[in-house]
Design a protein around this motif. Structure first.
Motif: not given
Ligand code: NAD
Length: 270
Positions: A210-239
Motif C-alpha cells: 500500500e502506497l500512501v502519499i501525504i502532501p505537505n500542502e493541502y491545497d492546489d492538489h492535482r490528481i491525474r487519472v489516465d487522461y483525466m485531471d481532478f483538482n482539489y482544494n484540500t487533500v491530506s492523503k492519497i492511498k
C-alpha cells in the motif's frame, strides 16, 4: 463465434467509423445484439486514448465486460488488430476460440483534511500527483505504513503494468509484462538535497503493498487519472494499491507476444 450483447466505441474519424460500421454489421449478422448499457463485449475502434476513455465509461461493470480493440492510431498497446489487418478479425471471430487476458488496475483513494474520502478512482494506465499551480510538489511517502521518503519535485507517477509503456516509460520506469500483479512508482523531476531525499530510482510494489502519499500542502492538489485531471482544494492523503475487486479483460484471437509488441513500437522491425 461470440454470443451475447455488444457495444462498439469509436474514435471520431472516418477510418474508425468505417471499420466500426463493418464490424457492427458482422456482429448483428452473427446473432449478437447491441447493448450500450450492459454489453458482454465492448469493441473499441481507435487508439490507446480511445481504450482509456472506453475503460472509464465501463469502469463500474468492468468485471462483467470483455474488451477487444482495433487500433486505427499510431500505437496500439491494448490491441491485436491494426487498420491494415482489421479484416482478419472477422475471419478470426468466426473460426478461432479466443483467450482472455486479464490485467490489473490501480485503485486510488484520496482523503481531505478531516479524513473523509473525497475521491475513489480506478486507473488503467497510471495516476500522477502534482500541484495545480506547477509549484514544486512536496510530500511524505509511506509504504505499508512505514515512512519511506520525503519527495520534492514535479510529482509522482504510479503506473499499472499495462501503463508501464506509457508515461511511466518516458520517466525512465521499467517496461513490465502486463499480466504481472504489481505497480510501479516513478519520480517526476525530484529535487534531492539534505531535507528532501528520495531513492531516485523507480520502485516496483507488490499486489499486497500500500502506497500512501501525504502532501505537505493541502491545497492546489492535482490528481491525474489516465487522461483525466481532478483538482482539489484540500487533500491530506492519497492511498494507492492494486485494485482487489476489479481487473480488465481483453479477448485475444492471436497470440501477439508482448515483447514483440514492445519491439515493434519502440525499437522497430529489422
Ligand atoms: P494522447 O493521445 O496524447 O496519448 C499520449 C500517447 O500515449 C499516445 O501516443 C498513446 O498511444 C500513448 N499511450 C497511451 N497509453 C499507452 C500505453 N499503455 N502504452 C503505450 N503507449 C500508450 O493522450 P491521451 O489519449 O489523453 O492519453 C493519456 C495518456 O497519455 C496517459 O495515460 C499517459 O500515459 C500518456 N502521457 C504520456 C506522457 C509522456 O509520455 N510524456 C505525458 C502525459 C501523458
Amino acid at each position: 463465434m461470440l454470443k451475447g450483447t455488444f457495444s462498439v466505441e469509436i474514435r471520431d474519424d472516418d477510418v474508425s467509423q468505417e471499420i466500426a460500421t463493418k464490424l457492427k454489421r458482422l456482429l448483428l449478422f452473427n446473432g449478437m445484439e447491441e447493448s450500450k448499457k450492459t454489453p458482454d463485449y465492448v469493441f473499441i475502434v481507435g487508439g490507446d486514448g480511445t481504450v482509456l476513455r472506453t475503460f472509464n465509461k465501463y469502469v463500474d461493470i468492468v468485471n462483467d465486460v470483455k474488451f477487444l480493440s482495433i487500433h486505427t492510431g499510431h500505437l496500439g498497446f491494448y490491441t491485436d488488430y491494426s487498420v491494415q489487418n482489421f479484416e482478419k478479425i472477422f475471419h478470426d471471430m468466426v473460426s478461432i476460440e479466443p483467450v482472455i487476458d486479464q490485467y490489473p488496475l490501480l485503485r486510488i483513494n484520496a482523503y481531505c483534511k478531516d479524513n473523509n474520502l473525497i475521491a475513489d478512482y480506478y486507473s488503467l494506465n497510471e495516476v500522477t500527483v502534482d500541484s495545480v499551480t506547477g509549484s514544486t510538489y512536496a510530500a511524505r511517502v509511506y509504504i505499508n505504513g512505514e515512512h519511506f521518503e520525503n519527495f520534492r519535485g514535479d510529482g509522482l507517477c504510479i503506473s499499472t503494468p499495462t501503463g508501464s509503456t506509457a508515461y511511466n516509460k518516458s520517466l525512465g520506469g521499467a517496461v513490465i509484462h502486463p499480466q504481472m500483479d504489481l505497480f510501479q512508482v516513478t519520480e517526476i523531476a525530484a529535487l534531492n538535497n539534505l531535507v528532501y531525499r528520495t531513492l531516485g530510482n523507480p520502485i516496483i510494489l507488490s499486489k499486497d503493498d500500500e502506497l500512501v502519499i501525504i502532501p505537505n500542502e493541502y491545497d492546489d492538489h492535482r490528481i491525474r487519472v489516465d487522461y483525466m485531471d481532478f483538482n482539489y482544494n484540500t487533500v491530506s492523503k492519497i492511498k494507492i494499491t492494486l485494485a482487489e475487486d476489479k481487473k480488465i479483460s481483453f479477448i485475444r484471437y492471436n497470440d501477439v507476444d508482448f515483447w514483440k509488441r514492445v519491439k515493434r513500437s519502440f525499437i522497430g522491425d529489422e
